[in-house]
Design a protein around this motif. Structure first.
Motif, PDB file in Angstrom:
ATOM      1  N   VAL A 112       0.773  -1.237   0.117  1.00  0.00           N
ATOM      2  CA  VAL A 112      -0.073   0.022  -0.014  1.00  0.00           C
ATOM      3  C   VAL A 112       0.987   1.126  -0.063  1.00  0.00           C
ATOM      4  O   VAL A 112       0.099   2.405  -0.217  1.00  0.00           O
ATOM      5  CB  VAL A 112      -0.951  -0.031   1.278  1.00  0.00           C
ATOM      6  CG1 VAL A 112      -1.979  -1.260   1.082  1.00  0.00           C
ATOM      7  CG2 VAL A 112      -0.319  -0.083   2.515  1.00  0.00           C
ATOM      8  N   VAL A 115       0.730   6.256  -2.217  1.00  0.00           N
ATOM      9  CA  VAL A 115      -0.292   5.310  -1.227  1.00  0.00           C
ATOM     10  C   VAL A 115      -1.295   4.858  -2.015  1.00  0.00           C
ATOM     11  O   VAL A 115      -1.956   5.518  -3.064  1.00  0.00           O
ATOM     12  CB  VAL A 115      -0.975   6.507  -0.226  1.00  0.00           C
ATOM     13  CG1 VAL A 115      -1.749   5.424   0.457  1.00  0.00           C
ATOM     14  CG2 VAL A 115       0.289   7.125   0.508  1.00  0.00           C
ATOM     15  N   ARG A 116      -1.714   3.531  -1.998  1.00  0.00           N
ATOM     16  CA  ARG A 116      -2.589   2.719  -2.941  1.00  0.00           C
ATOM     17  C   ARG A 116      -4.178   3.283  -2.597  1.00  0.00           C
ATOM     18  O   ARG A 116      -4.223   3.113  -1.481  1.00  0.00           O
ATOM     19  CB  ARG A 116      -2.194   1.343  -2.877  1.00  0.00           C
ATOM     20  CG  ARG A 116      -3.282   0.403  -3.717  1.00  0.00           C
ATOM     21  CD  ARG A 116      -3.340  -0.804  -3.359  1.00  0.00           C
ATOM     22  NE  ARG A 116      -1.967  -1.473  -3.736  1.00  0.00           N
ATOM     23  CZ  ARG A 116      -1.600  -1.994  -4.729  1.00  0.00           C
ATOM     24  NH1 ARG A 116      -2.448  -2.000  -5.704  1.00  0.00           N
ATOM     25  NH2 ARG A 116      -0.640  -2.698  -4.947  1.00  0.00           N
ATOM     26  N   GLY A 117      -4.599   3.695  -3.513  1.00  0.00           N
ATOM     27  CA  GLY A 117      -6.119   3.860  -3.467  1.00  0.00           C
ATOM     28  C   GLY A 117      -6.886   2.599  -4.011  1.00  0.00           C
ATOM     29  O   GLY A 117      -6.298   1.623  -4.700  1.00  0.00           O
ATOM     30  N   TRP A 124      -2.761   5.100  -7.505  1.00  0.00           N
ATOM     31  CA  TRP A 124      -1.828   5.376  -6.461  1.00  0.00           C
ATOM     32  C   TRP A 124      -1.648   6.730  -6.422  1.00  0.00           C
ATOM     33  O   TRP A 124      -1.714   7.508  -7.579  1.00  0.00           O
ATOM     34  CB  TRP A 124      -0.445   5.012  -7.099  1.00  0.00           C
ATOM     35  CG  TRP A 124      -0.093   3.553  -6.779  1.00  0.00           C
ATOM     36  CD1 TRP A 124      -0.718   2.644  -7.892  1.00  0.00           C
ATOM     37  CD2 TRP A 124       0.338   2.633  -5.765  1.00  0.00           C
ATOM     38  NE1 TRP A 124      -0.220   1.177  -7.122  1.00  0.00           N
ATOM     39  CE2 TRP A 124       0.274   1.077  -6.187  1.00  0.00           C
ATOM     40  CE3 TRP A 124       0.867   3.043  -4.402  1.00  0.00           C
ATOM     41  CZ2 TRP A 124       0.831   0.296  -5.232  1.00  0.00           C
ATOM     42  CZ3 TRP A 124       1.277   2.044  -3.674  1.00  0.00           C
ATOM     43  CH2 TRP A 124       1.408   0.813  -4.167  1.00  0.00           C
ATOM     44  N   HIS A 125      -1.774   7.481  -5.120  1.00  0.00           N
ATOM     45  CA  HIS A 125      -1.818   8.779  -4.867  1.00  0.00           C
ATOM     46  C   HIS A 125      -0.270   9.416  -4.270  1.00  0.00           C
ATOM     47  O   HIS A 125       0.061   8.930  -3.224  1.00  0.00           O
ATOM     48  CB  HIS A 125      -2.807   9.317  -3.992  1.00  0.00           C
ATOM     49  CG  HIS A 125      -4.113   8.941  -4.717  1.00  0.00           C
ATOM     50  ND1 HIS A 125      -4.953   9.291  -5.560  1.00  0.00           N
ATOM     51  CD2 HIS A 125      -5.035   7.492  -4.450  1.00  0.00           C
ATOM     52  CE1 HIS A 125      -6.036   8.664  -5.989  1.00  0.00           C
ATOM     53  NE2 HIS A 125      -5.847   7.583  -5.188  1.00  0.00           N
ATOM     54  N   VAL A 184      -8.497   6.292  -1.269  1.00  0.00           N
ATOM     55  CA  VAL A 184      -7.742   5.426  -0.250  1.00  0.00           C
ATOM     56  C   VAL A 184      -8.317   4.770   0.908  1.00  0.00           C
ATOM     57  O   VAL A 184      -8.289   3.399   0.998  1.00  0.00           O
ATOM     58  CB  VAL A 184      -6.569   6.485   0.383  1.00  0.00           C
ATOM     59  CG1 VAL A 184      -5.888   5.666   1.580  1.00  0.00           C
ATOM     60  CG2 VAL A 184      -5.741   6.982  -0.608  1.00  0.00           C
ATOM     61  N   GLY A 197     -10.228   1.527  -0.367  1.00  0.00           N
ATOM     62  CA  GLY A 197      -9.233   0.275  -0.717  1.00  0.00           C
ATOM     63  C   GLY A 197      -9.764  -1.048  -0.554  1.00  0.00           C
ATOM     64  O   GLY A 197     -10.515  -1.178   0.388  1.00  0.00           O
ATOM     65  N   TYR A 201      -7.746   6.992   7.116  1.00  0.00           N
ATOM     66  CA  TYR A 201      -6.855   8.267   6.391  1.00  0.00           C
ATOM     67  C   TYR A 201      -7.815   9.337   6.525  1.00  0.00           C
ATOM     68  O   TYR A 201      -9.111   9.566   6.380  1.00  0.00           O
ATOM     69  CB  TYR A 201      -6.610   7.935   4.792  1.00  0.00           C
ATOM     70  CG  TYR A 201      -5.574   6.788   4.679  1.00  0.00           C
ATOM     71  CD1 TYR A 201      -4.279   6.937   4.723  1.00  0.00           C
ATOM     72  CD2 TYR A 201      -6.196   5.696   4.375  1.00  0.00           C
ATOM     73  CE1 TYR A 201      -3.234   6.030   4.455  1.00  0.00           C
ATOM     74  CE2 TYR A 201      -5.087   4.482   4.320  1.00  0.00           C
ATOM     75  CZ  TYR A 201      -3.695   4.702   4.432  1.00  0.00           C
ATOM     76  OH  TYR A 201      -2.759   3.670   4.138  1.00  0.00           O
TER      77      TYR A 201
END
Length: 262
Positions: free
Chosen positions: A49, A59-61, A65-66, A113, A116, A135
């Motif tokens: 993640v 960061v994986r959503g 990815w963000h 996110v 997810g 988050y």
């Protein structure tokens, strides 16, 4: 700044933004958060993640990815709830208030996110739970926020921190002064010796890490442990030629590099 050596020096404006991000990263650490990096996610794909991207931490959503300026995880988990993580976005602007588009983007990121996937496929088709986090999103701005941005943030629980007031004059001046000094040092250095932005940011984070814990091995017998196993010292000069600028209070070196106090 790219990995290639060029004659172009990064501008003062972007430098101020980078330095503000590092100031806020220190603020996270001193406010009960652990600062996260890609090294804190030891899973392999497709379970990761967190990962390192071209311009910083990703960061994986659920859908993408963000990128995040700084990511903190609160040291204590609220009872009967999920661990809390905080996205921090830094905006160093001279006069233009942060507008609705920035806040709307933050809402989209945090929604993606938090939505997810809760499970992932294993190698044999079995499914295992993925650790979930709650988050939140905070935007810091040195030029304030427009009314539309404030209304939208209030409706969608995005935290806005206005650094344009007189209480933050010292912080803004510090970032501006240090960015100007760093820009002058970069301009005066040969292109081949200019460190990458990533290298400078790593230096700043370790420097703040030393000052926060005050456990430098040059002063104490037992060195603190960090995820990157860095060697820290209080030398004025180091033998590592990849960092051409003088170190005034403390410095850091990666393992297998010699650090001298001569």
């Amino acid at each position: 700044m790219t990995g290639k050596v060029t004659g172009k020096v990064i501008g003062k404006g972007p430098l101020r933004g980078y330095l503000l991000e590092e100031v806020l990263a220190w603020l996270l650490r001193s406010s009960g958060f652990e600062l996260l990096s890609h090294r804190d996610d030891r899973d392999e794909e497709p379970w990761k993640v967190l990962k390192e991207g071209k311009n910083g931490l990703l960061v994986r959503g659920r859908g993408a990815w963000h990128q995040v300026d700084a990511l903190g995880q609160f040291r204590y988990v609220p009872p009967f709830s999920l661990p809390v993580r905080l996205f921090v976005e830094a905006k160093y602007l001279s006069s233009t208030p942060v507008g609705l588009a920035t806040v709307r983007n933050g809402h989209g990121v945090i929604h993606d996110v938090n939505e997810g996937e809760t499970t992932t496929l294993g190698s044999l088709g079995s499914r295992r739970p993925r650790t979930r986090y709650r988050y939140n999103y905070a935007i810091f701005s040195t030029s304030g926020f427009s009314k539309d941005a404030q209304d939208y943030a209030l409706a969608h629980q995005i935290s806005l921190i206005d650094l344009s007031g007189p209480d933050f004059d010292g912080l803004r001046k510090l970032v501006e002064t240090e960015a100007d000094a760093l820009h002058a040092a970069l301009t005066a250095s040969p292109a081949a010796q200019r460190p990458k932005i990533h290298t400078m940011r790593e230096y700043l984070r370790v420097l703040c890490w030393v000052r926060t814990r005050a456990t430098c091995p040059c002063r104490r017998s037992s060195a603190p442990r960090s995820t990157a196993s860095r060697t820290l010292c209080t030398a004025d000069r180091c033998s590592d030629s990849s960092w051409p600028f003088p170190r005034r209070r403390s410095c850091w070196e990666w393992p297998r590099r010699n650090c001298t106090t001569s």
